[in-house]
Design an enzyme around this catalytic site. Structure first.
Site, mmCIF file in Angstrom:
data_model
loop_
_atom_site.group_PDB
_atom_site.id
_atom_site.type_symbol
_atom_site.label_atom_id
_atom_site.label_comp_id
_atom_site.label_asym_id
_atom_site.label_seq_id
_atom_site.Cartn_x
_atom_site.Cartn_y
_atom_site.Cartn_z
ATOM 1 N N HIS A 569 -4.735 -11.904 10.085
ATOM 2 C CA HIS A 569 -4.322 -11.200 9.167
ATOM 3 C C HIS A 569 -3.229 -11.953 8.510
ATOM 4 O O HIS A 569 -3.385 -12.281 7.324
ATOM 5 C CB HIS A 569 -3.637 -9.636 9.669
ATOM 6 C CG HIS A 569 -3.308 -8.665 8.647
ATOM 7 N ND1 HIS A 569 -2.341 -7.840 8.933
ATOM 8 C CD2 HIS A 569 -3.433 -8.815 7.396
ATOM 9 C CE1 HIS A 569 -1.779 -7.157 7.949
ATOM 10 N NE2 HIS A 569 -2.495 -7.875 6.792
ATOM 11 N N HIS A 574 -1.941 -13.444 4.146
ATOM 12 C CA HIS A 574 -0.833 -13.537 3.399
ATOM 13 C C HIS A 574 -0.122 -14.770 3.305
ATOM 14 O O HIS A 574 0.106 -15.377 2.234
ATOM 15 C CB HIS A 574 0.052 -12.598 4.417
ATOM 16 C CG HIS A 574 -0.131 -11.321 4.395
ATOM 17 N ND1 HIS A 574 0.435 -10.408 3.546
ATOM 18 C CD2 HIS A 574 -1.039 -10.352 5.026
ATOM 19 C CE1 HIS A 574 0.048 -9.136 3.698
ATOM 20 N NE2 HIS A 574 -0.792 -9.183 4.695
ATOM 21 N N HIS A 761 -8.656 -9.641 3.093
ATOM 22 C CA HIS A 761 -7.429 -8.963 3.698
ATOM 23 C C HIS A 761 -7.672 -7.511 3.783
ATOM 24 O O HIS A 761 -7.475 -6.913 4.706
ATOM 25 C CB HIS A 761 -6.614 -8.956 2.613
ATOM 26 C CG HIS A 761 -5.241 -8.333 2.807
ATOM 27 N ND1 HIS A 761 -4.788 -7.157 2.213
ATOM 28 C CD2 HIS A 761 -4.218 -8.554 3.764
ATOM 29 C CE1 HIS A 761 -3.827 -6.794 2.749
ATOM 30 N NE2 HIS A 761 -3.242 -7.366 3.806
ATOM 31 N N ASN A 765 -7.028 -5.316 7.289
ATOM 32 C CA ASN A 765 -5.694 -4.391 6.910
ATOM 33 C C ASN A 765 -5.828 -2.940 7.245
ATOM 34 O O ASN A 765 -5.320 -2.350 7.796
ATOM 35 C CB ASN A 765 -4.990 -4.757 5.661
ATOM 36 C CG ASN A 765 -3.766 -4.213 5.519
ATOM 37 O OD1 ASN A 765 -2.578 -4.493 6.016
ATOM 38 N ND2 ASN A 765 -3.582 -3.174 4.623
ATOM 39 N N ILE A 911 -0.115 -5.282 0.487
ATOM 40 C CA ILE A 911 0.278 -4.503 1.470
ATOM 41 C C ILE A 911 0.257 -4.942 3.052
ATOM 42 O O ILE A 911 -0.448 -6.111 2.729
ATOM 43 C CB ILE A 911 -0.144 -3.078 1.752
ATOM 44 C CG1 ILE A 911 0.631 -2.176 2.515
ATOM 45 C CG2 ILE A 911 -1.441 -3.128 2.072
ATOM 46 C CD1 ILE A 911 2.299 -1.678 2.048
#
Length: 911
Positions: A569, A574, A761, A765, A911
């Site tokens: 993740h 990110h 993602h 997530n 987020i």
């Protein structure tokens, strides 16, 4: 003067200021604005456009005047600016607004200037309109509504050419958010759209003018003469000079290492290694320019909540997003406030006393959540008031994993199903060598061979031999052995943390489902090169082995939770994306077609990453507090980056083939054949991957017909070179970086980036709370090793006497569990302003009609994918997503309402 200005200043107009006559019914007035509504997310976005009935004050020149040496005629051009106001203003902002209205009256207004695509024949400088001020700012101070449209007028020569840029000088006291500008009037080019979506700072804050380019895409070599200098200057401004502390109003994109995770000024226990550099390779993050700490000149000083951490101004959350995120933070604070207060007044680590206490987190008031004694509450009388006033916010929503079958998490088939349809469906790999073999140095970690033998699994293979099962692709593995083993001595030395390095072998049944058939739990050797202490557990046959099997699965889940959060993740979406985003802003103009393509997929990523550095991945932050690896968490993340991460294998088909769960097969629709046919993440992901790939290939073909156009594009090549050599500098010499020489190369790179930012993602997530919010089913940390009568006879006796209590005492305590649940609840939430993959883009983002048509085809492809996903979830042959008590797999269903929905694919990592 409008009433709002008269109220503000006390001035009154005389008789000369009579109101204009009313407009003729059925016809717009010459100066009237047409507010054209367009779809924006799930509401209406106001787009300003000058009415088509606007008369030209003078006819455009015919060329005869120029031929005869006469001055060209003048024409009226009008600009309509759409400004988005805040929903809520505090007193300071309201006063500043009134002050701006006063300044506007005395000439300190917002000034605009048009820049033509043409240059002056003699001076070779761009043709400019001369400055014009917004005339109606003060009058519209009292207008209600989110959007306000202002106008400015220019008189330009009839041969001015097409406006290609517009400058904006904000001479007020405060910034404003400029959504768009439409310019039209007496020019033959027709309306010109400028998609701005940017904060315009006061010239008191940032001297100089902002420049916005029209929505027409231009490759660098095709830039009109009047825009070339502006194009280069804008990019130079965005790069900055690499010095100074960034102000929150700045728009500077630059790189730094992760040297701000620790806070050595608080004490040695808050020291953290710098991520990035030869010693610990890691991607770069956005530079803030903050000074070093007092005790370590290499560590950057921190900005703690509630103070804002720097990101370029336009990367910060907009008001709706900030409101949703702040609301989530408030819920998180309230959810963890009482357990935190209890922890400060009691040295005891509070464990859940029974499974019903865990259930009460979702049902009852705060008292029942904790199961704590009354005398503790008497020490903190504020608690009762908080409970009475906020009980609704203090109750957790029931995670979706419990909604259809409360006890599903206890079953082996559900444990295995999560590997292909859960929060972390990207770790399972095909087992090709038995027994599994480690790649760690045997001189340090002992024999590389696993302790799992044929005898452990032979009876679980439906009559196959182990070799037959391997050859027929029936055996798969979750292998966290090499990820964790080098760090276990440090992890297990932490109070309240205990972990193994795990391997789990799964068998693919005839029904197409998986079942776990062996779990290996390893610890580091006591001396270098000696055998590793390890346990191998197989499916249970009695009560005692059942509880030990449950504990083993919990340790596997804890390993899985750590790798999911730290590697799959955080790192692989990110952190990996941030250098690509920084380089895009630094090296590609907003006019560049590739920048226009990537722009929606970069939204909010720098801001959420900065917030993560502030409170999630920092020393003693949420990740360290709630996950087993604790302070070594990001060394694990960095080890994966340096040893395993490869950009060329991050696309979905390549990743599936790398993990051995698919093989290349040109006869299949996506070019690969899945070895686990009912693999919901892969099945649905390939639909979205293909939609993205087709869209990107169509778009790239519009601008890059051959290799020469790719290779000669200085901005494009500069973007990719800087991403690799600066943003990923520590691995820049790796041979696997894809080349960027052909349109196919470019389409492949862009498809991978859009996949990572959107679907990948989303899959990793938005299921965190719905599928992982019930802590016993997926504990983020473990506090006890398995009971062992030889190691601790008393502990083993306690386990036999109360296995459920031992199990709960091995789970996170109340404080860790509630903190974890509160945070993943926030992280799983879609904000009201989310922009989803395949939605119509609500402003004229490009002036290229062919690109708009290609995007419409992409929208249709995404809609078809969503319909296919819906059908699959109702297909009872697909047992990993349909059946009694089985949750449908919707994490890759593109659309979603706001909130925690366990579905929805936003365009970007927001987020």
């Amino acid at each position: 003067m409008a009433a709002a200005c008269r109220e503000l200043t006390g001035l009154r107009r005389g008789p000369a200021a009579a109101r204009p006559p009313p407009p003729v019914p059925g016809r717009r007035g010459a100066n009237e604005l047409c507010l054209a509504p367009q779809r924006r997310r799930r509401g209406l976005k106001v787009m300003a456009a000058i009415s088509k009935d606007l008369p030209r004050l003078a006819a455009p020149g015919t060329g005869k005047a120029a031929a005869e040496g006469r001055r060209p005629e003048k024409v009226l051009v009008r600009a309509a600016l759409t400004v988005r106001r805040k929903h809520k203003e505090d007193l300071k902002e309201a006063l500043a607004g009134h002050l701006d209205a006063l300044w506007d009256m005395v000439g300190r207004s917002v000034a605009l200037e048009l820049i033509s695509t043409k240059i002056h024949a003699r001076t070779k400088k761009p043709l400019q309109s001369g400055q014009a001020s917004i005339k109606d700012w003060c009058q519209k101070r009292g207008v209600k509504g989110e959007h306000v449209v202002y106008t400015a007028e220019f008189m330009v020569d009839s041969d001015f050419g097409e406006p290609g840029a517009i400058t904006v000088a904000n001479r007020h006291h405060r910034e404003f958010f400029l959504e768009s500008i439409v310019v039209e009037g007496g020019l033959p080019c027709g309306p010109v759209h400028f998609a701005c979506n940017s904060w315009v700072q006061s010239t008191r804050e940032l001297p100089g003018k902002r420049v916005f380019f029209s929505n027409k895409p231009y490759l660098p070599s095709e830039t009109p003469p009047g825009l070339r200098e502006l194009r280069d200057k804008e990019l130079k401004d965005l790069r900055g000079d690499g010095t100074g502390v960034r102000k929150l109003s700045d728009r500077i994109y630059d790189y730094a290492t992760y040297n701000d995770l620790g806070n050595p000024d608080r004490g040695k226990e808050f020291n953290r290694p710098i991520l990035g550099g030869d010693k610990i390779p890691y991607p770069r993050r956005c530079q803030t320019g903050r000074p070093p700490t007092d005790t370590n000149m290499l560590a950057e000083s921190r900005v703690e909540k509630p103070h804002r951490i720097y990101v370029p101004r336009d990367e910060a959350f907009e008001e709706l997003k900030q409101g949703a995120f702040s609301s989530g933070r408030l819920r998180a604070v309230l959810h963890t406030l009482i357990p935190s207060m209890i922890a400060t007044i009691s040295a005891e680590t509070h464990s859940f006393q029974g499974f019903h206490h865990v259930d009460n987190l979702y049902k009852e008031g705060l008292r029942l959540k904790l199961g704590l004694q009354e005398h503790l509450f008497q020490k903190i009388p504020l608690v009762q008031k908080i409970q009475e006033s906020s009980e609704g916010m203090l109750r957790y929503d029931t995670p979706r994993i419990l909604s259809k079958d409360k006890f599903a998490w206890l079953r082996d088939d559900e444990f295995a199903r999560q590997t292909v349809a859960g929060i972390n469906p990207v770790s399972i790999t095909r087992l090709t060598v038995f027994p599994p073999v480690s790649k760690l140095d045997p001189a340090i970690y002992g024999s590389p061979e696993s302790s799992i033998t044929e005898a452990h699994i032979a009876g679980q293979l439906n009559g196959l031999t182990v070799q037959q099962a391997v050859d027929e692709a029936k055996l798969f593995i979750l292998d966290y052995h090499d990820v964790y083993l080098p760090f276990l001595d440090r992890i297990n030395a932490i109070e309240g943390r205990k972990a193994y390095a795990t391997r789990t072998i799964l068998f693919l049944t005839k029904a197409g489902t998986l079942k776990p058939i062996a779990i290996e739990l390893s610890l580091p050797p006591s001396k270098a090169g000696e055998p590793q202490p390890s346990k191998v557990l197989t499916p249970p046959s009695d009560a005692t082995s059942n509880w030990l099997w449950m504990l083993a699965k919990a340790h596997v889940s804890s390993n899985d939770a750590g790798v999911h959060q730290l590697v799959n993740h955080w790192l692989r979406t990110h952190a990996i994306m941030e250098p690509f985003i920084l380089a895009a802003h630094r090296r590609m103009s907003a006019m560049h077609p590739v920048f226009k393509l990537l722009h929606p997929h970069m939204r909010y990523t720098l801001e959420i990453n900065a917030l993560a550095r502030q409170s999630l991945i920092s020393a003693d932050g949420v990740i360290e507090s709630c996950f087993t690896p604790g302070p070594v968490s990001f060394e694990i993340s960095a080890a994966y980056y340096g040893n395993h991460w490869r950009f060329d294998l991050e696309g979905l088909p390549s990743d599936l083939v790398r993990r051995g769960v698919a093989v290349e097969d040109a006869s299949q629709p996506h070019g690969i054949r899945l070895l686990i046919e009912d693999y919901p993440y892969a099945n649905d992901g390939l639909l979205l991957w293909s939609a993205i790939r087709n869209w990107v290939e169509s778009y790239v073909q519009l601008y890059y017909p051959d290799a020469g156009t790719v290779q000669s594009d200085d901005e494009l090549q500069g973007w990719y070179h800087e991403t690799v050599h600066v943003g990923h500098a520590d691995i820049r010499h790796a041979p696997w970086w894809p080349s960027l020489s052909t349109p196919a190369d470019l389409a492949s790179i862009l498809t991978t980036l859009i996949w990572l930012a959107s679907a990948q993602h989303a899959a990793l997530n938005f299921g965190q709370y719905p599928l992982g919010g019930y802590v016993p089913s997926r504990p983020p940390l473990m506090r006890r090793l398995l009971p062992d009568p030889e190691r601790d006879a008393a502990e083993y006796a306690a386990f036999l006497a109360g296995p459920h209590r031992f199990f709960l005492n091995a789970m996170p305590g109340v404080l860790e569990a509630t903190k974890f649940m509160a945070v993943v609840d926030t992280l799983s939430t879609h904000s009201p302003d989310e922009e989803y993959l395949g939605e119509g883009r609500d402003e004229p983002w490009t002036g290229d009609a062919a690109a708009v048509a290609a995007h419409a085809m992409f929208e249709a492809d995404v809609r078809r994918a969503e319909e296919a996903i819906e059908r699959r979830n109702a297909d009872q042959r697909r047992k990993n997503r349909c059946g009694a008590g089985v949750l449908p797999y919707e994490l890759l269903a593109p659309s979603s309402p706001p909130g925690v929905t366990c579905r929805g694919v936003p365009n970007s990592i927001s987020i």
